[in-house]
Scaffold this motif. Structure first.
Motif, PDB file in Angstrom:
ATOM      1  N   CYS A   1      -7.604   0.232  -4.829  1.00  0.00           N
ATOM      2  CA  CYS A   1      -7.419  -1.155  -5.267  1.00  0.00           C
ATOM      3  C   CYS A   1      -8.440  -1.471  -6.352  1.00  0.00           C
ATOM      4  O   CYS A   1      -9.653  -1.341  -6.130  1.00  0.00           O
ATOM      5  CB  CYS A   1      -7.580  -2.122  -4.100  1.00  0.00           C
TER       6      CYS A   1
ATOM      7  N   PHE B   1      -6.252  -5.881  -0.127  1.00  0.00           N
ATOM      8  CA  PHE B   1      -6.379  -4.418  -0.014  1.00  0.00           C
ATOM      9  C   PHE B   1      -7.870  -4.033  -0.087  1.00  0.00           C
ATOM     10  O   PHE B   1      -8.228  -3.042  -0.710  1.00  0.00           O
ATOM     11  CB  PHE B   1      -5.623  -3.742  -1.164  1.00  0.00           C
TER      12      PHE B   1
ATOM     13  N   LEU C   1      -3.496  -0.475  -6.780  1.00  0.00           N
ATOM     14  CA  LEU C   1      -3.220  -1.803  -6.233  1.00  0.00           C
ATOM     15  C   LEU C   1      -4.113  -2.844  -6.914  1.00  0.00           C
ATOM     16  O   LEU C   1      -5.245  -2.532  -7.322  1.00  0.00           O
ATOM     17  CB  LEU C   1      -3.526  -1.819  -4.737  1.00  0.00           C
ATOM     18  N   ALA C   2      -3.611  -4.055  -7.020  1.00  0.00           N
ATOM     19  CA  ALA C   2      -4.419  -5.180  -7.507  1.00  0.00           C
ATOM     20  C   ALA C   2      -3.871  -6.437  -6.841  1.00  0.00           C
ATOM     21  O   ALA C   2      -2.781  -6.416  -6.267  1.00  0.00           O
ATOM     22  CB  ALA C   2      -4.313  -5.301  -9.026  1.00  0.00           C
ATOM     23  N   THR C   3      -4.634  -7.518  -6.916  1.00  0.00           N
ATOM     24  CA  THR C   3      -4.142  -8.793  -6.366  1.00  0.00           C
ATOM     25  C   THR C   3      -4.437  -9.909  -7.351  1.00  0.00           C
ATOM     26  O   THR C   3      -5.269  -9.768  -8.241  1.00  0.00           O
ATOM     27  CB  THR C   3      -4.846  -9.176  -5.047  1.00  0.00           C
TER      28      THR C   3
ATOM     29  N   ARG D   1       0.846  -1.205   0.000  1.00  0.00           N
ATOM     30  CA  ARG D   1       0.000   0.000   0.000  1.00  0.00           C
ATOM     31  C   ARG D   1       0.873   1.243   0.000  1.00  0.00           C
ATOM     32  O   ARG D   1       0.597   2.224  -0.708  1.00  0.00           O
ATOM     33  CB  ARG D   1      -0.871   0.048   1.252  1.00  0.00           C
TER      34      ARG D   1
ATOM     35  N   ASP E   1      -8.868  -0.498   0.574  1.00  0.00           N
ATOM     36  CA  ASP E   1      -8.067   0.592   0.000  1.00  0.00           C
ATOM     37  C   ASP E   1      -8.822   1.184  -1.189  1.00  0.00           C
ATOM     38  O   ASP E   1      -9.184   0.461  -2.125  1.00  0.00           O
ATOM     39  CB  ASP E   1      -6.701   0.057  -0.455  1.00  0.00           C
TER      40      ASP E   1
END
Ligand SMILES: Cc1ncc(C[n+]2csc(CCOP(=O)(O)OP(=O)(O)O)c2C)c(N)n1
Ligand SMILES: [Mg+2]
Length: 561
Positions: free
Chosen positions: A255, A249, A239-241, A229, A252
């Motif tokens: 994200c 996240f 942000l990504a996952t 972060r 967030d």
């Protein structure tokens, strides 16, 4: 006075002690001649046994148990047909790097012929798991310890094969158990990055304008979420996952969600604009878009303890920083020069917050539900601290889009692409988190493949809500066949009465044809506990964006909102 052979402990007694010595307190089991004496003793010594109805479920439950506890998952099967039932789950466990030990029997050595005899080693080896035959009674205790050592060190399933006539012998060996594997493993500190690599990476990243920090399970394990972060904030980026790390996240505002086949609409748009992706603790798998399919303009820097240039057949990262995920990201952030300008802004956060995962409009039959509405209703109604298990099939796309759910309450494992794991995975999570309610999200096809485990869930009193997105079909196959104009035979089955089936197994069952009653049903389930199957009848006309991209449908009404 000499002890008679009958009064002496048996090898299976001592083997059970060896498993207890390894700290095994839960074992998923299906009994037969070659494991039942050992299992009975293990149970007697205080190990919780979960007696399942198919060996696949024993192993699969131990997989989610291992992931959720961070410990070795243990299961047991008999020889021959017990062992062959393991073959679908093992490749997934190997690819997911799960430490597992399976106590398997082997046919008796002394018999000239035995009907369940099979050369088990090559079958197990073909899956990528290790096979350790223990044929020397005197070495068996060390053999068990070494199996655990190997499972932990290599993060791999290890199947221990012990002929059951040897298990039945009187124990003449030493009474002392070896030191457990946990005490023997080297205690290693996280690997810091090399300063030259940090300087090089910081220089590259300093020139980027649209940065995405993409985190995988390695980032989760290394406790790198806060560092990721901070890096995204420092670079003014997003942000990504990956799918398994989804929710890391979740709170967030910057994200964009999951990267890969499950990316929501707004994520696709922003990822396409990225000029730099920092992949943290992530293997850059094909399904995560690791080859840059979703970010064609971006340079890729991978931060990992084992960085790669090529993954799953495609070139992934040109730039690498070898380090523990948290230490690597922290060092990189600290080395970045001050920057002007930011990609992120308030309007972007608002869009990310307010966008639907998918806004395509479909015409669906009256009386059936839109799977996206089902996921949205559940997202709203289900308590945030319930453990979520996402299974497989076309419906898994919709269920993955529940943005308020944190990563530590989410489980998915899809490394071999098999359906039929939902119930066993949910059982493993329930065993690992006995104080929590587990919600399984599954398809009707996946559920039916191991529906017998509803009985296990009831018998063991597991607290699992089973939510089924029932399209009366193998949705994935229907959509692929339709896209080619082929007949749908073999993929459409109709809506069978899953609630009735659940009741037959002694669980509660409910069919949903509208969504207004979801909040009340959730409240009732939270109060009653136990297990239930909720059958949501959804239309098979709603296609996930992934299917739309890969298998466009001729003649279907598809229009952007
Ligand atoms: C063990 C196994 N057999 C067959 C398949 C092929 N397959 C992939 S998805 C799927 C359909 C699953 O149906 P369901 O659980 O109802 O989910 P849906 O796609 O309908 O949402 C099938 C048969 C598979 N992946 N794994
Ligand atoms: Mg289905």
């Amino acid at each position: 006075m000499q002890m008679s052979n009958q009064a002496k402990p048996r090898v299976y007694d001592i083997l059970a002690k060896a498993f207890m010595q390894e700290g095994v307190r839960t074992c998923f089991a299906l009994l037969g001649d070659a494991n039942m004496n050992w299992a009975a003793r293990l149970s007697e010594q205080g190990c919780r046994m979960v007696y399942v109805r198919h060996e696949h479920s024993a192993l699969a439950a131990s997989m989610s148990y291992a992931r959720k506890t961070g410990d070795v998952g243990v299961s047991t099967v008999t020889c021959g047909p017990g062992v062959t039932q393991l073959i679908t789950a093992l490749p997934a466990a190997v690819r997911a790097h799960l430490p597992l030990v399976v106590f398997a029997g082997e046919a008796p050595l002394k018999s000239g012929w035995y009907n369940q005899e099979l050369d088990q080693g090559p079958i197990i080896a073909a899956t990528g798991a290790a096979y350790r035959p223990l044929h020397m009674v005197e070495r068996m205790l060390v053999g068990v310890r070494d199996a655990f050592l190997q499972a932990r060190r290599e993060r791999r399933p290890v199947v221990v094969g012990i002929p059951y006539d040897l298990q039945d012998r009187a124990w003449d060996g030493p009474a002392d158990l070896p030191r457990p594997s946990r005490d023997l493993l080297p205690r290693l500190a996280p690997i810091p990055p090399h300063p030259d690599d940090v300087a090089g990476a910081a220089k590259l990243l300093a020139g980027a304008e649209r940065v995405v920090v993409l985190a995988g399970l390695g980032a989760v394990e290394a406790g790198a979420a806060a560092a990721c972060r901070a890096l995204a904030a420092r670079t003014g980026g997003l942000l990504a996952t990956t799918l398994p790390a989804r929710g890391l996240f979740h709170d967030d505002p910057f994200c964009v969600g999951i990267s890969g086949s499950f990316t929501p609409e707004v994520g696709l748009e922003y990822l396409a604009q990225a000029d730099f992706v920092v992949a943290v603790g992530c293997s850059l798998a094909l399904h995560a878009g690791g080859g840059g399919q979703l970010w064609p303009k971006a340079k890729m820097l991978q931060i990992d303890i084992d960085p790669v240039a090529v993954s799953q057949g495609q070139e992934v990262a040109r730039h690498h920083l070898r380090a523990d995920a948290r230490l690597g990201v922290e060092a990189l952030t600290a080395a970045l020069p001050a920057r002007k300008g930011s990609w992120r802004n308030d309007a972007m956060a608002t869009r990310i917050r307010d966008s639907k995962p998918d806004s395509m409009v479909f015409e669906i039959e009256p009386g059936l539900l839109d799977p996206r509405d089902v996921a949205a209703a559940l997202e709203k109604a289900l308590p945030k601290d319930w453990e979520m298990v996402n299974s497989s099939g076309h419906c898994s796309w919709f269920f993955a889009q529940m943005p308020s759910r944190p990563q530590e309450r989410f489980f998915t494992l899809r490394e071999f692409g098999a359906i039929g794991n939902g119930l066993p995975f949910a059982m493993g999570v329930a065993a690992a988190r006995p104080d929590r309610t587990v919600v399984l999200f599954d398809g009707d096809g996946g559920l039916m493949m191991h529906v017998q485990e509803l009985e296990t869930i009831r018998r063991h009193g597991l607290n699992i809500l089973i939510v089924v997105m029932n399209d009366g079909a193998y949705g994935s196959e229907v959509h692929k066949l339709r896209s080619k104009g082929l007949p749908e035979d073999g993929s459409v089955f109709g809506y069978c009465d899953l609630a009735g089936i659940a009741r037959g197994f002694g669980l509660a069952g409910k069919t949903f044809k509208k969504l207004d009653d979801v909040p009340k049903a959730v409240a009732e389930f939270a109060a009653s506990g136990g297990a239930a199957v909720w059958d949501f009848h959804v239309s098979d006309k709603v296609l996930s964006p992934t299917i739309r991209r890969a298998h466009p449908q001729p003649g279907t009404v598809i229009a952007p909102a």
